[in-house]
Design a protein around this motif. Structure first.
Motif, PDB file in Angstrom:
ATOM      1  N   ARG A  18     -36.469  30.518  16.521  1.00 39.42           N
ATOM      2  CA  ARG A  18     -35.250  31.182  16.038  1.00 39.42           C
ATOM      3  C   ARG A  18     -33.980  30.461  16.476  1.00 39.42           C
ATOM      4  N   GLY A  19     -33.847  30.206  17.741  1.00 43.28           N
ATOM      5  CA  GLY A  19     -32.654  29.539  18.237  1.00 43.28           C
ATOM      6  C   GLY A  19     -32.560  28.093  17.814  1.00 43.28           C
ATOM      7  N   THR A  20     -33.701  27.418  17.753  1.00 41.28           N
ATOM      8  CA  THR A  20     -33.660  26.006  17.385  1.00 41.28           C
ATOM      9  C   THR A  20     -33.327  25.828  15.911  1.00 41.28           C
ATOM     10  N   ILE A  21     -33.687  26.797  15.074  1.00 42.46           N
ATOM     11  CA  ILE A  21     -33.340  26.709  13.651  1.00 42.46           C
ATOM     12  C   ILE A  21     -31.826  26.745  13.479  1.00 42.46           C
ATOM     13  N   ILE A  22     -31.159  27.604  14.224  1.00 41.68           N
ATOM     14  CA  ILE A  22     -29.691  27.665  14.157  1.00 41.68           C
ATOM     15  C   ILE A  22     -29.106  26.309  14.524  1.00 41.68           C
ATOM     16  N   LEU A  23     -29.572  25.749  15.609  1.00 44.31           N
ATOM     17  CA  LEU A  23     -29.082  24.439  16.051  1.00 44.31           C
ATOM     18  C   LEU A  23     -29.395  23.373  15.001  1.00 44.31           C
ATOM     19  N   GLY A  24     -30.588  23.425  14.434  1.00 37.94           N
ATOM     20  CA  GLY A  24     -30.967  22.471  13.392  1.00 37.94           C
ATOM     21  C   GLY A  24     -30.087  22.582  12.161  1.00 37.94           C
ATOM     22  N   VAL A  25     -29.821  23.803  11.722  1.00 37.29           N
ATOM     23  CA  VAL A  25     -28.971  24.009  10.536  1.00 37.29           C
ATOM     24  C   VAL A  25     -27.558  23.496  10.806  1.00 37.29           C
ATOM     25  N   LEU A  26     -26.983  23.883  11.934  1.00 35.21           N
ATOM     26  CA  LEU A  26     -25.610  23.451  12.233  1.00 35.21           C
ATOM     27  C   LEU A  26     -25.513  21.930  12.338  1.00 35.21           C
ATOM     28  N   SER A  27     -26.597  21.293  12.757  1.00 32.94           N
ATOM     29  CA  SER A  27     -26.575  19.831  12.891  1.00 32.94           C
ATOM     30  C   SER A  27     -26.589  19.120  11.535  1.00 32.94           C
ATOM     31  N   GLN A  28     -26.935  19.837  10.466  1.00 30.61           N
ATOM     32  CA  GLN A  28     -27.128  19.194   9.164  1.00 30.61           C
ATOM     33  C   GLN A  28     -26.071  19.537   8.118  1.00 30.61           C
ATOM     34  N   VAL A  29     -25.047  20.261   8.500  1.00 24.59           N
ATOM     35  CA  VAL A  29     -24.055  20.684   7.501  1.00 24.59           C
ATOM     36  C   VAL A  29     -22.673  20.084   7.754  1.00 24.59           C
ATOM     37  N   SER A  30     -22.641  18.861   8.272  1.00 25.68           N
ATOM     38  CA  SER A  30     -21.345  18.185   8.411  1.00 25.68           C
ATOM     39  C   SER A  30     -20.826  17.771   7.029  1.00 25.68           C
ATOM     40  N   LYS A  31     -21.757  17.626   6.084  1.00 24.97           N
ATOM     41  CA  LYS A  31     -21.413  17.402   4.673  1.00 24.97           C
ATOM     42  C   LYS A  31     -21.978  18.589   3.905  1.00 24.97           C
ATOM     43  N   LEU A  66     -19.022  30.370  11.333  1.00 29.73           N
ATOM     44  CA  LEU A  66     -19.512  29.052  11.733  1.00 29.73           C
ATOM     45  C   LEU A  66     -19.691  28.119  10.541  1.00 29.73           C
ATOM     46  N   LEU A  67     -19.841  28.704   9.366  1.00 23.63           N
ATOM     47  CA  LEU A  67     -19.945  27.938   8.131  1.00 23.63           C
ATOM     48  C   LEU A  67     -18.921  28.457   7.140  1.00 23.63           C
ATOM     49  N   SER A  68     -18.516  27.590   6.246  1.00 16.76           N
ATOM     50  CA  SER A  68     -17.733  28.043   5.095  1.00 16.76           C
ATOM     51  C   SER A  68     -18.525  27.626   3.864  1.00 16.76           C
ATOM     52  N   SER A  69     -18.230  28.263   2.750  1.00  9.75           N
ATOM     53  CA  SER A  69     -19.005  27.958   1.551  1.00  9.75           C
ATOM     54  C   SER A  69     -18.104  27.870   0.340  1.00  9.75           C
ATOM     55  N   ARG A  79     -24.441  26.483  -7.687  1.00  9.14           N
ATOM     56  CA  ARG A  79     -24.969  26.337  -6.333  1.00  9.14           C
ATOM     57  C   ARG A  79     -23.876  26.648  -5.322  1.00  9.14           C
ATOM     58  N   LYS A  80     -24.280  27.330  -4.271  1.00  6.19           N
ATOM     59  CA  LYS A  80     -23.358  27.635  -3.183  1.00  6.19           C
ATOM     60  C   LYS A  80     -23.575  26.583  -2.098  1.00  6.19           C
ATOM     61  N   TYR A  81     -22.518  25.835  -1.826  1.00  7.16           N
ATOM     62  CA  TYR A  81     -22.577  24.773  -0.825  1.00  7.16           C
ATOM     63  C   TYR A  81     -21.986  25.272   0.487  1.00  7.16           C
ATOM     64  N   TYR A  82     -22.663  24.934   1.574  1.00  8.79           N
ATOM     65  CA  TYR A  82     -22.224  25.319   2.914  1.00  8.79           C
ATOM     66  C   TYR A  82     -21.812  24.079   3.690  1.00  8.79           C
ATOM     67  N   ILE A  83     -20.783  24.250   4.515  1.00  9.80           N
ATOM     68  CA  ILE A  83     -20.332  23.174   5.397  1.00  9.80           C
ATOM     69  C   ILE A  83     -19.897  23.814   6.711  1.00  9.80           C
ATOM     70  N   ILE A  84     -20.067  23.083   7.782  1.00  5.20           N
ATOM     71  CA  ILE A  84     -19.706  23.625   9.085  1.00  5.20           C
ATOM     72  C   ILE A  84     -18.185  23.767   9.186  1.00  5.20           C
ATOM     73  N   SER A  85     -17.739  24.866   9.749  1.00  6.92           N
ATOM     74  CA  SER A  85     -16.303  25.114   9.933  1.00  6.92           C
ATOM     75  C   SER A  85     -15.855  24.498  11.259  1.00  6.92           C
ATOM     76  N   GLU A  86     -14.554  24.530  11.506  1.00  7.15           N
ATOM     77  CA  GLU A  86     -14.041  24.028  12.795  1.00  7.15           C
ATOM     78  C   GLU A  86     -14.613  24.852  13.949  1.00  7.15           C
ATOM     79  N   THR A  87     -14.657  26.164  13.781  1.00  7.00           N
ATOM     80  CA  THR A  87     -15.262  27.030  14.801  1.00  7.00           C
ATOM     81  C   THR A  87     -16.726  26.671  14.970  1.00  7.00           C
ATOM     82  N   TYR A  92     -21.328  24.580  17.801  1.00  7.17           N
ATOM     83  CA  TYR A  92     -22.455  23.650  17.729  1.00  7.17           C
ATOM     84  C   TYR A  92     -22.480  22.730  18.946  1.00  7.17           C
ATOM     85  N   ARG A  93     -21.342  22.146  19.289  1.00  7.73           N
ATOM     86  CA  ARG A  93     -21.304  21.242  20.451  1.00  7.73           C
ATOM     87  C   ARG A  93     -21.732  21.969  21.720  1.00  7.73           C
ATOM     88  N   GLN A  94     -21.271  23.209  21.893  1.00  4.77           N
ATOM     89  CA  GLN A  94     -21.625  23.978  23.088  1.00  4.77           C
ATOM     90  C   GLN A  94     -23.112  24.363  23.071  1.00  4.77           C
TER      91      GLN A  94
END
Length: 117
Positions: A18-31, A66-69, A79-87, A92-94
């Motif tokens: 569960r927790g690692t999926i969140i980290l994995g998703v946030l790591s892949q939405v810089s674009k 944490l994401l914007s769309s 299609r709904k596109y997601y990208i990581i927000s500044e927050t 993610y870094r923390q």
């Protein structure tokens, strides 16, 4: 392994993921990524995530800020596109730092246990 042990293991693996999926998703939405492209991207990198798990997670991360769309309606199928927000970047870094610290601690615990056996 017995059926009971197998059932226990499956539940514990789900908790770990569960927790690692969140980290994995946030790591892949810089674009920008849409849901299915993210499922494929994660699978290509060794993290199998069901669409039924991912879509609610994306909505939750968006609700948390944490994401914007953005919808792309230029294709035949919108299609709904997601990208990581500044927050999301800050969080993610923390999270990544916390995860690395936990991994270091766990490796120390496991190495120490194996040495004492």
């Amino acid at each position: 392994m017995s059926e009971e042990q197998d059932s226990i293991l499956i539940g514990l693996v789900q908790e770990l993921r569960r927790g690692t999926i969140i980290l994995g998703v946030l790591s892949q939405v810089s674009k920008p990524q849409y849901g299915y492209s993210l499922v494929v991207r994660l699978q290509e990198r060794g993290m199998n995530v069901e669409a039924g798990t991912l879509y609610p997670l994306l909505r939750r991360l968006e609700k948390q800020g944490l994401l914007s769309s953005e919808w792309d309606t230029n294709e035949a199928r919108p299609r709904k596109y997601y990208i990581i927000s500044e927050t999301g970047k800050v969080i993610y870094r923390q999270l990544y730092s916390e995860w690395k610290d936990m991994m270091t601690s766990l490796e120390g615990l496991i190495d120490h246990r194996e040495e004492s056996e």
